[in-house]
Design a protein around this motif. Structure first.
Motif, short mmCIF file in Angstrom:
data_model
loop_
_atom_site.label_atom_id
_atom_site.label_comp_id
_atom_site.label_asym_id
_atom_site.label_seq_id
_atom_site.Cartn_x
_atom_site.Cartn_y
_atom_site.Cartn_z
N UNK A 157 19.68 30.56 -31.59
CA UNK A 157 18.28 30.15 -31.55
C UNK A 157 18.04 29.07 -32.58
N UNK A 158 17.16 28.15 -32.25
CA UNK A 158 16.82 27.05 -33.14
C UNK A 158 16.09 27.59 -34.36
N UNK A 159 16.50 27.13 -35.55
CA UNK A 159 15.89 27.61 -36.79
C UNK A 159 15.23 26.50 -37.58
N UNK A 160 15.43 25.23 -37.19
CA UNK A 160 14.90 24.10 -37.95
C UNK A 160 14.38 23.02 -37.00
N UNK A 161 13.19 22.52 -37.27
CA UNK A 161 12.67 21.39 -36.52
C UNK A 161 13.40 20.11 -36.96
N UNK A 162 13.89 19.36 -36.01
CA UNK A 162 14.73 18.20 -36.31
C UNK A 162 14.77 17.34 -35.06
N UNK A 163 15.11 16.07 -35.20
CA UNK A 163 15.20 15.21 -34.02
C UNK A 163 16.28 15.70 -33.06
N UNK A 164 17.28 16.39 -33.56
CA UNK A 164 18.33 16.92 -32.69
C UNK A 164 17.79 18.05 -31.81
N UNK A 165 16.89 18.86 -32.36
CA UNK A 165 16.39 20.03 -31.63
C UNK A 165 15.00 19.80 -31.01
N UNK A 166 14.51 18.57 -31.10
CA UNK A 166 13.18 18.26 -30.59
C UNK A 166 13.06 18.57 -29.09
N UNK A 167 12.04 19.35 -28.75
CA UNK A 167 11.74 19.72 -27.37
C UNK A 167 12.82 20.56 -26.70
N UNK A 168 13.73 21.14 -27.48
CA UNK A 168 14.70 22.08 -26.92
C UNK A 168 14.10 23.48 -26.96
N UNK A 169 14.54 24.35 -26.03
CA UNK A 169 14.12 25.74 -26.07
C UNK A 169 14.52 26.35 -27.41
N UNK A 170 13.67 27.20 -27.95
CA UNK A 170 14.01 27.87 -29.21
C UNK A 170 15.18 28.83 -29.01
N UNK A 171 15.15 29.56 -27.91
CA UNK A 171 16.24 30.49 -27.60
C UNK A 171 17.17 29.86 -26.57
N UNK A 172 18.46 29.79 -26.91
CA UNK A 172 19.44 29.13 -26.06
C UNK A 172 20.12 30.12 -25.12
N UNK A 173 20.78 29.63 -24.08
CA UNK A 173 21.50 30.52 -23.16
C UNK A 173 22.66 31.22 -23.86
N UNK A 174 23.26 32.12 -23.13
CA UNK A 174 24.35 32.96 -23.66
C UNK A 174 25.64 32.17 -23.90
N UNK A 175 26.32 32.55 -24.98
CA UNK A 175 27.69 32.11 -25.24
C UNK A 175 28.57 33.36 -25.34
N UNK A 176 29.87 33.17 -25.17
CA UNK A 176 30.80 34.30 -25.17
C UNK A 176 31.73 34.31 -26.38
N UNK A 177 31.44 33.45 -27.34
CA UNK A 177 32.23 33.41 -28.56
C UNK A 177 31.98 32.13 -29.32
N UNK A 178 32.49 32.08 -30.55
CA UNK A 178 32.30 30.90 -31.39
C UNK A 178 33.25 30.95 -32.58
N UNK A 179 33.34 29.84 -33.30
CA UNK A 179 34.09 29.78 -34.56
C UNK A 179 33.12 30.08 -35.70
N UNK A 180 33.53 30.95 -36.60
CA UNK A 180 32.66 31.35 -37.71
C UNK A 180 32.92 30.48 -38.94
N UNK A 181 31.86 29.93 -39.51
CA UNK A 181 31.97 29.15 -40.74
C UNK A 181 30.67 29.30 -41.52
N UNK A 182 30.65 28.78 -42.74
CA UNK A 182 29.44 28.79 -43.56
C UNK A 182 28.95 27.36 -43.74
N UNK A 183 27.65 27.21 -43.93
CA UNK A 183 27.07 25.88 -44.09
C UNK A 183 27.11 25.46 -45.55
N UNK A 184 27.34 24.17 -45.78
CA UNK A 184 27.25 23.63 -47.14
C UNK A 184 25.83 23.74 -47.66
N UNK A 185 25.71 23.71 -48.98
CA UNK A 185 24.41 23.87 -49.63
C UNK A 185 23.40 22.82 -49.20
#
Length: 213
Positions: A123-151
């Motif tokens: 789900x979208x957590x930040x308003x940004x030009x990348x996420x502008x006018x996108x649905x807040x809740x996205x469709x299903x995924x079946x997996x992903x790579x886990x990482x942490x965000x830089x500060x």
């Protein structure tokens, strides 16, 4: 590829089996592109040019070439998969490379795949030009790579189930980079995602932000 073409980008696609020999080896070659995207391709494919692997001839470190390209104003996106970030059994091997240095995230040191056969939902957590006018809740995924965000990175979307970063954007020197935790196509990217009404818009807006176009 079709999503980016619909956003009026010209796309040069290099499949993995040709990337070791065809991926740019010079600043002149790589600077022709506004954005470089790696998806499901291990670090060794770019590190081991056939001249090095087969003939023991020194060649350009193309992970460092990508870093230099971004440092001077280029942009870079890594899309998740079994051979992205660290990948299956850690075999993608981007941890502690020049690629990790430019991304707005920190990778795990081991196999970073999170398989979710029952489905997970970003789900979208930040308003940004990348996420502008996108649905807040996205469709299903079946997996992903886990990482942490830089500060200093911007976390644009997270996993609704466990709050893991899903789409992260940031800057490196004069350039911009982003990390998309899952795949752009099956199997991790479900049919619901690929057929999503916002699919083309999301990729177009992401590359537009990266390339400042």
């Amino acid at each position: 590829i079709e999503a980016l073409k619909k956003a009026r980008y010209k796309v040069d696609f290099i499949p993995n089996h040709r990337a070791s020999s065809e991926f740019p080896t010079s600043e002149k070659e790589i600077s022709k592109y506004s954005t470089v995207i790696l998806s499901d391709i291990g670090a060794n494919t770019l590190l081991l040019h056939p001249d090095t692997f087969e003939k023991s001839i020194p060649t350009r470190n193309r992970l460092k070439l990508i870093k230099k390209y971004v440092k001077k104003g280029g942009s870079f996106l890594m899309i998740g998969g079994y051979l992205s970030f660290q990948g299956i059994e850690g075999k993608a091997k981007y941890k502690n490379t020049a690629v990790e240095e430019i991304l707005p995230i920190k990778m795990k040191s081991i196999d970073d795949r999170i398989e979710v056969p029952e489905g997970m939902y970003p789900e979208v957590t930040t308003n940004h030009s990348i996420t502008e006018e996108l649905d807040k809740e996205w469709p299903m995924f079946l997996g992903y790579n886990q990482f942490t965000a830089d500060e200093n990175a911007v976390v644009l979307a997270k996993s609704r189930e466990n709050n893991d970063p899903f789409l992260v954007a940031g800057e490196f020197e004069k350039g911009r980079t982003a990390a998309f935790a899952s795949d752009c196509a099956p199997h991790w990217g479900s049919n619901d995602f690929v057929e999503w009404d916002n699919y083309n818009k999301m990729w177009g807006q992401l590359v537009s932000w990266l390339s400042r176009i």
